[in-house]
Design an enzyme around this catalytic site. Structure first.
Site, PDB file in Angstrom:
ATOM      1  N   TYR A  82       0.836  -1.199   0.000  1.00  0.00           N
ATOM      2  CA  TYR A  82       0.000   0.000   0.000  1.00  0.00           C
ATOM      3  C   TYR A  82       0.873   1.252   0.000  1.00  0.00           C
ATOM      4  O   TYR A  82       0.670   2.164  -0.798  1.00  0.00           O
ATOM      5  CB  TYR A  82      -0.939  -0.013   1.211  1.00  0.00           C
ATOM      6  CG  TYR A  82      -1.739   1.264   1.355  1.00  0.00           C
ATOM      7  CD1 TYR A  82      -2.795   1.532   0.488  1.00  0.00           C
ATOM      8  CD2 TYR A  82      -1.418   2.204   2.323  1.00  0.00           C
ATOM      9  CE1 TYR A  82      -3.522   2.709   0.597  1.00  0.00           C
ATOM     10  CE2 TYR A  82      -2.145   3.376   2.442  1.00  0.00           C
ATOM     11  CZ  TYR A  82      -3.184   3.627   1.575  1.00  0.00           C
ATOM     12  OH  TYR A  82      -3.893   4.796   1.682  1.00  0.00           O
ATOM     13  N   TRP A 134      -5.407   2.401  10.252  1.00  0.00           N
ATOM     14  CA  TRP A 134      -5.496   2.127   8.825  1.00  0.00           C
ATOM     15  C   TRP A 134      -5.091   0.690   8.547  1.00  0.00           C
ATOM     16  O   TRP A 134      -5.652   0.020   7.676  1.00  0.00           O
ATOM     17  CB  TRP A 134      -4.653   3.104   8.013  1.00  0.00           C
ATOM     18  CG  TRP A 134      -4.742   2.827   6.559  1.00  0.00           C
ATOM     19  CD1 TRP A 134      -3.756   2.379   5.736  1.00  0.00           C
ATOM     20  CD2 TRP A 134      -5.913   2.935   5.726  1.00  0.00           C
ATOM     21  NE1 TRP A 134      -4.235   2.195   4.460  1.00  0.00           N
ATOM     22  CE2 TRP A 134      -5.561   2.541   4.431  1.00  0.00           C
ATOM     23  CE3 TRP A 134      -7.225   3.329   5.974  1.00  0.00           C
ATOM     24  CZ2 TRP A 134      -6.459   2.528   3.367  1.00  0.00           C
ATOM     25  CZ3 TRP A 134      -8.129   3.313   4.911  1.00  0.00           C
ATOM     26  CH2 TRP A 134      -7.738   2.916   3.631  1.00  0.00           C
ATOM     27  N   GLU A 145     -11.788   5.039   4.426  1.00  0.00           N
ATOM     28  CA  GLU A 145     -11.324   6.049   5.389  1.00  0.00           C
ATOM     29  C   GLU A 145     -12.393   6.305   6.448  1.00  0.00           C
ATOM     30  O   GLU A 145     -12.082   6.488   7.613  1.00  0.00           O
ATOM     31  CB  GLU A 145     -10.940   7.352   4.693  1.00  0.00           C
ATOM     32  CG  GLU A 145      -9.669   7.282   3.872  1.00  0.00           C
ATOM     33  CD  GLU A 145      -8.379   7.184   4.680  1.00  0.00           C
ATOM     34  OE1 GLU A 145      -8.402   7.337   5.923  1.00  0.00           O
ATOM     35  OE2 GLU A 145      -7.335   6.951   4.048  1.00  0.00           O
TER      36      GLU A 145
END
Length: 184
Positions: free
Chosen positions: A17, A47, A39
């Site tokens: 990522y 995250w 999000e």
């Protein structure tokens, strides 16, 4: 490769990522919607937690096709809330559907969500090291506009993270080979 200090080097998903997505300008509306939904689910969590569930989210959320998500009814929401592979929070699930409807309204108004979101910077990437802050005047402005339109889970901190995720903010740290100050 040197990476931002926040990357968990023991998690291949997180490394990929960081290296391949985070801070890279994104212009595909479907991907912009996916990241906006994810999000929102991150609120109060890490995250990394969301990223580890990303494939389950993609499967459960019809690959984040906004037309489908925006039409989810109570039955589909119950299905999402009973899926152990997801973050099961009723308010966040409901927000994803509401936000899908508003996302589509923005697409109709601007021609694409991409035109809307990138319009805030005139299509330009803003270089800013990730350690500086968790909100900015830009995230404040966008958050305020999205809330005015009726979106949920789009506070300034969430939108700031979103802007980093979609590459409007290139926020790699000085220690990172992806840092714009390092010429990348």
């Amino acid at each position: 490769m040197n990476r931002c200090a926040w990357v968990n080097l023991k998690n291949p998903r997180y490394i990929a990522y960081h290296d391949e997505e985070w801070g890279v300008p994104e212009h595909c509306d479907q991907k912009l919607f996916e990241l906006l939904v994810l999000e929102g689910f991150q609120a109060g969590l890490s995250w990394e937690c969301v990223l580890n569930k990303r494939e389950a989210f993609r499967e459960a959320y019809d690959r984040f096709e906004v037309e489908k998500v925006s039409q989810y009814g109570e039955e589909k929401c119950q299905e999402l809330l009973s899926n152990p592979g997801l973050i099961r929070n009723r308010r966040k699930v409901q927000a994803s559907v509401t936000n899908g409807k508003i996302f589509r309204e923005i697409q109709e108004e601007y021609g694409s969500f991409d035109a809307y979101i990138w319009g805030f910077t005139g299509g330009k990437v803003v270089a800013e090291e990730y350690t500086l802050r968790t909100t900015s005047p830009l995230s404040d402005e966008i958050s305020k506009d999205l809330k005015r339109r009726g979106m949920k889970f789009v506070g300034s901190t969430i939108i700031y993270s979103y802007l980093q995720a979609i590459g409007i903010l290139n926020a790699h740290g000085k220690e990172c080979d992806c840092c714009p100050k390092a010429g990348n």
